[in-house]
Design a protein around this motif. Structure first.
Motif, mmCIF file in Angstrom:
data_model
loop_
_atom_site.group_PDB
_atom_site.id
_atom_site.type_symbol
_atom_site.label_atom_id
_atom_site.label_comp_id
_atom_site.label_asym_id
_atom_site.label_seq_id
_atom_site.Cartn_x
_atom_site.Cartn_y
_atom_site.Cartn_z
ATOM 1 N N GLU A 85 0.825 -1.218 0.000
ATOM 2 C CA GLU A 85 0.000 0.000 0.000
ATOM 3 C C GLU A 85 0.853 1.260 0.000
ATOM 4 O OE1 GLU A 85 -4.333 0.212 1.664
ATOM 5 O OE2 GLU A 85 -3.078 -0.785 3.156
ATOM 6 N N GLU A 86 1.975 1.193 -0.705
ATOM 7 C CA GLU A 86 2.872 2.336 -0.826
ATOM 8 C C GLU A 86 2.823 2.944 -2.227
ATOM 9 O OE1 GLU A 86 6.659 0.673 0.259
ATOM 10 O OE2 GLU A 86 6.120 0.536 2.382
ATOM 11 N N ALA A 87 1.989 2.373 -3.097
ATOM 12 C CA ALA A 87 1.857 2.878 -4.467
ATOM 13 C C ALA A 87 0.399 2.754 -4.904
ATOM 14 C CB ALA A 87 2.760 2.078 -5.408
ATOM 15 N N GLU A 88 0.007 3.631 -5.773
ATOM 16 C CA GLU A 88 -1.363 3.643 -6.298
ATOM 17 C C GLU A 88 -1.565 2.476 -7.273
ATOM 18 O OE1 GLU A 88 -3.815 5.873 -5.416
ATOM 19 O OE2 GLU A 88 -2.349 6.516 -3.915
ATOM 20 N N PRO A 89 -2.791 2.008 -7.400
ATOM 21 C CA PRO A 89 -3.063 0.954 -8.385
ATOM 22 C C PRO A 89 -2.919 1.501 -9.803
ATOM 23 C CG PRO A 89 -5.106 1.766 -7.448
ATOM 24 C CD PRO A 89 -3.984 2.424 -6.688
ATOM 25 N N ILE A 90 -2.350 0.714 -10.692
ATOM 26 C CA ILE A 90 -2.200 1.179 -12.073
ATOM 27 C C ILE A 90 -2.889 0.257 -13.077
ATOM 28 C CG2 ILE A 90 -0.096 2.494 -11.642
ATOM 29 C CD1 ILE A 90 1.510 0.180 -12.835
ATOM 30 N N VAL A 91 -3.311 -0.910 -12.663
ATOM 31 C CA VAL A 91 -3.935 -1.833 -13.611
ATOM 32 C C VAL A 91 -5.417 -1.507 -13.780
ATOM 33 C CG1 VAL A 91 -4.476 -4.242 -14.139
ATOM 34 C CG2 VAL A 91 -2.279 -3.660 -13.119
ATOM 35 N N ASP A 92 -6.179 -1.565 -12.717
ATOM 36 C CA ASP A 92 -7.607 -1.289 -12.771
ATOM 37 C C ASP A 92 -8.017 -0.592 -11.471
ATOM 38 O OD1 ASP A 92 -10.329 -1.196 -13.164
ATOM 39 O OD2 ASP A 92 -10.594 -3.348 -13.429
ATOM 40 N N PRO A 93 -7.810 0.723 -11.397
ATOM 41 C CA PRO A 93 -8.112 1.448 -10.158
ATOM 42 C C PRO A 93 -9.547 1.271 -9.661
ATOM 43 C CG PRO A 93 -6.820 2.819 -11.623
ATOM 44 C CD PRO A 93 -7.207 1.603 -12.407
ATOM 45 N N SER A 94 -10.485 0.953 -10.556
ATOM 46 C CA SER A 94 -11.874 0.768 -10.133
ATOM 47 C C SER A 94 -12.039 -0.461 -9.234
ATOM 48 C CB SER A 94 -12.802 0.654 -11.344
ATOM 49 O OG SER A 94 -12.564 -0.554 -12.041
ATOM 50 N N GLN A 95 -11.094 -1.387 -9.300
ATOM 51 C CA GLN A 95 -11.146 -2.607 -8.482
ATOM 52 C C GLN A 95 -10.364 -2.461 -7.168
ATOM 53 O OE1 GLN A 95 -12.745 -5.658 -9.195
ATOM 54 N NE2 GLN A 95 -13.761 -4.391 -10.710
ATOM 55 N N TYR A 96 -9.816 -1.286 -6.929
ATOM 56 C CA TYR A 96 -8.953 -1.075 -5.762
ATOM 57 C C TYR A 96 -9.655 -1.384 -4.442
ATOM 58 C CZ TYR A 96 -5.722 1.209 -2.547
ATOM 59 O OH TYR A 96 -4.859 1.478 -1.524
ATOM 60 N N ASP A 97 -10.900 -0.979 -4.293
ATOM 61 C CA ASP A 97 -11.614 -1.228 -3.032
ATOM 62 C C ASP A 97 -11.756 -2.720 -2.747
ATOM 63 O OD1 ASP A 97 -11.859 1.420 -2.307
ATOM 64 O OD2 ASP A 97 -13.817 1.662 -3.271
ATOM 65 N N ILE A 98 -11.944 -3.509 -3.780
ATOM 66 C CA ILE A 98 -12.031 -4.967 -3.597
ATOM 67 C C ILE A 98 -10.672 -5.513 -3.180
ATOM 68 C CG2 ILE A 98 -12.432 -7.168 -4.776
ATOM 69 C CD1 ILE A 98 -14.477 -5.618 -6.535
ATOM 70 N N MET A 99 -9.613 -5.035 -3.818
ATOM 71 C CA MET A 99 -8.253 -5.511 -3.524
ATOM 72 C C MET A 99 -7.796 -5.105 -2.129
ATOM 73 S SD MET A 99 -5.592 -7.126 -4.506
ATOM 74 C CE MET A 99 -3.902 -7.232 -3.986
ATOM 75 N N LYS A 100 -8.269 -3.979 -1.628
ATOM 76 C CA LYS A 100 -7.826 -3.475 -0.323
ATOM 77 C C LYS A 100 -8.009 -4.498 0.796
ATOM 78 C CE LYS A 100 -9.261 0.580 1.003
ATOM 79 N NZ LYS A 100 -9.835 1.932 1.132
ATOM 80 N N THR A 101 -9.018 -5.323 0.707
ATOM 81 C CA THR A 101 -9.246 -6.320 1.763
ATOM 82 C C THR A 101 -8.087 -7.311 1.851
ATOM 83 O OG1 THR A 101 -10.501 -7.749 0.278
ATOM 84 C CG2 THR A 101 -11.753 -6.155 1.578
ATOM 85 N N ASN A 102 -7.386 -7.523 0.746
ATOM 86 C CA ASN A 102 -6.278 -8.477 0.732
ATOM 87 C C ASN A 102 -4.973 -7.902 1.280
ATOM 88 O OD1 ASN A 102 -7.836 -10.575 -0.355
ATOM 89 N ND2 ASN A 102 -7.630 -9.689 -2.376
ATOM 90 N N PHE A 103 -4.922 -6.603 1.481
ATOM 91 C CA PHE A 103 -3.710 -6.006 2.037
ATOM 92 C C PHE A 103 -3.447 -6.500 3.460
ATOM 93 C CE2 PHE A 103 -4.373 -2.421 -1.127
ATOM 94 C CZ PHE A 103 -3.411 -2.911 -1.987
ATOM 95 N N ALA A 104 -4.480 -6.946 4.132
ATOM 96 C CA ALA A 104 -4.284 -7.533 5.466
ATOM 97 C C ALA A 104 -3.375 -8.755 5.360
ATOM 98 C CB ALA A 104 -5.625 -7.916 6.081
ATOM 99 N N ILE A 105 -3.471 -9.483 4.269
ATOM 100 C CA ILE A 105 -2.619 -10.662 4.041
ATOM 101 C C ILE A 105 -1.236 -10.231 3.579
ATOM 102 C CG2 ILE A 105 -2.293 -12.750 2.661
ATOM 103 C CD1 ILE A 105 -5.395 -12.887 2.451
#
Length: 126
Positions: A85-105
């Motif tokens: 979580e030190e860089a912005e998403p560049i592939v599909d920013p619209s999916q970022y909120d879904i991906m954020k849950t995995n940052f716990a892992i």
């Protein structure tokens, strides 16, 4: 009284035994995980559970591994930085909120594990 001496002898024996093991291994790595090469694929499919949303060549919930590799390579991005979580998403920013849950892992992973994941993803770049 005899029980106290027996208990004392057992405790002393345990302490002496532990001390001997520590002295023999002093300065030596006993962690087999640090000497074993970490597999990005194993992390992707196991601990990271990335495979639940990302497939090699098709979009499921998230973009395909090949698409991630291509876009990060073209943009000279850092997958490791993104997973920390030190860089912005560049592939599909619209999916970022879904991906954020995995940052716990991914935040529990070591730098070496994150690098192994990045290497695995880049293995799909053409």
């Amino acid at each position: 009284m005899k029980n106290r001496y027996s208990l004392l002898i057992i405790v002393l024996f345990t302490l002496v035994s532990c001390k001997k093991d520590n002295q023999e291994n002093f300065g030596k790595s006993t962690d087999t995980e640090t000497t074993k090469k970490i597999s990005g694929q194993e992390l992707f499919e196991g601990k990271g559970n990335c495979v639940a949303c990302h497939k090699p060549d098709q979009k499921i919930i998230g973009p395909s591994i090949a698409e991630i590799a291509k876009i990060y390579k073209e943009n000279k991005g850092s997958i490791v930085a993104f997973l920390k979580e030190e860089a912005e998403p560049i592939v599909d920013p619209s999916q970022y909120d879904i991906m954020k849950t995995n940052f716990a892992i991914t935040k529990t992973m070591s730098d070496e594990e994150l690098q192994a994941l990045e290497d695995y993803i880049y293995s799909y770049s053409k």
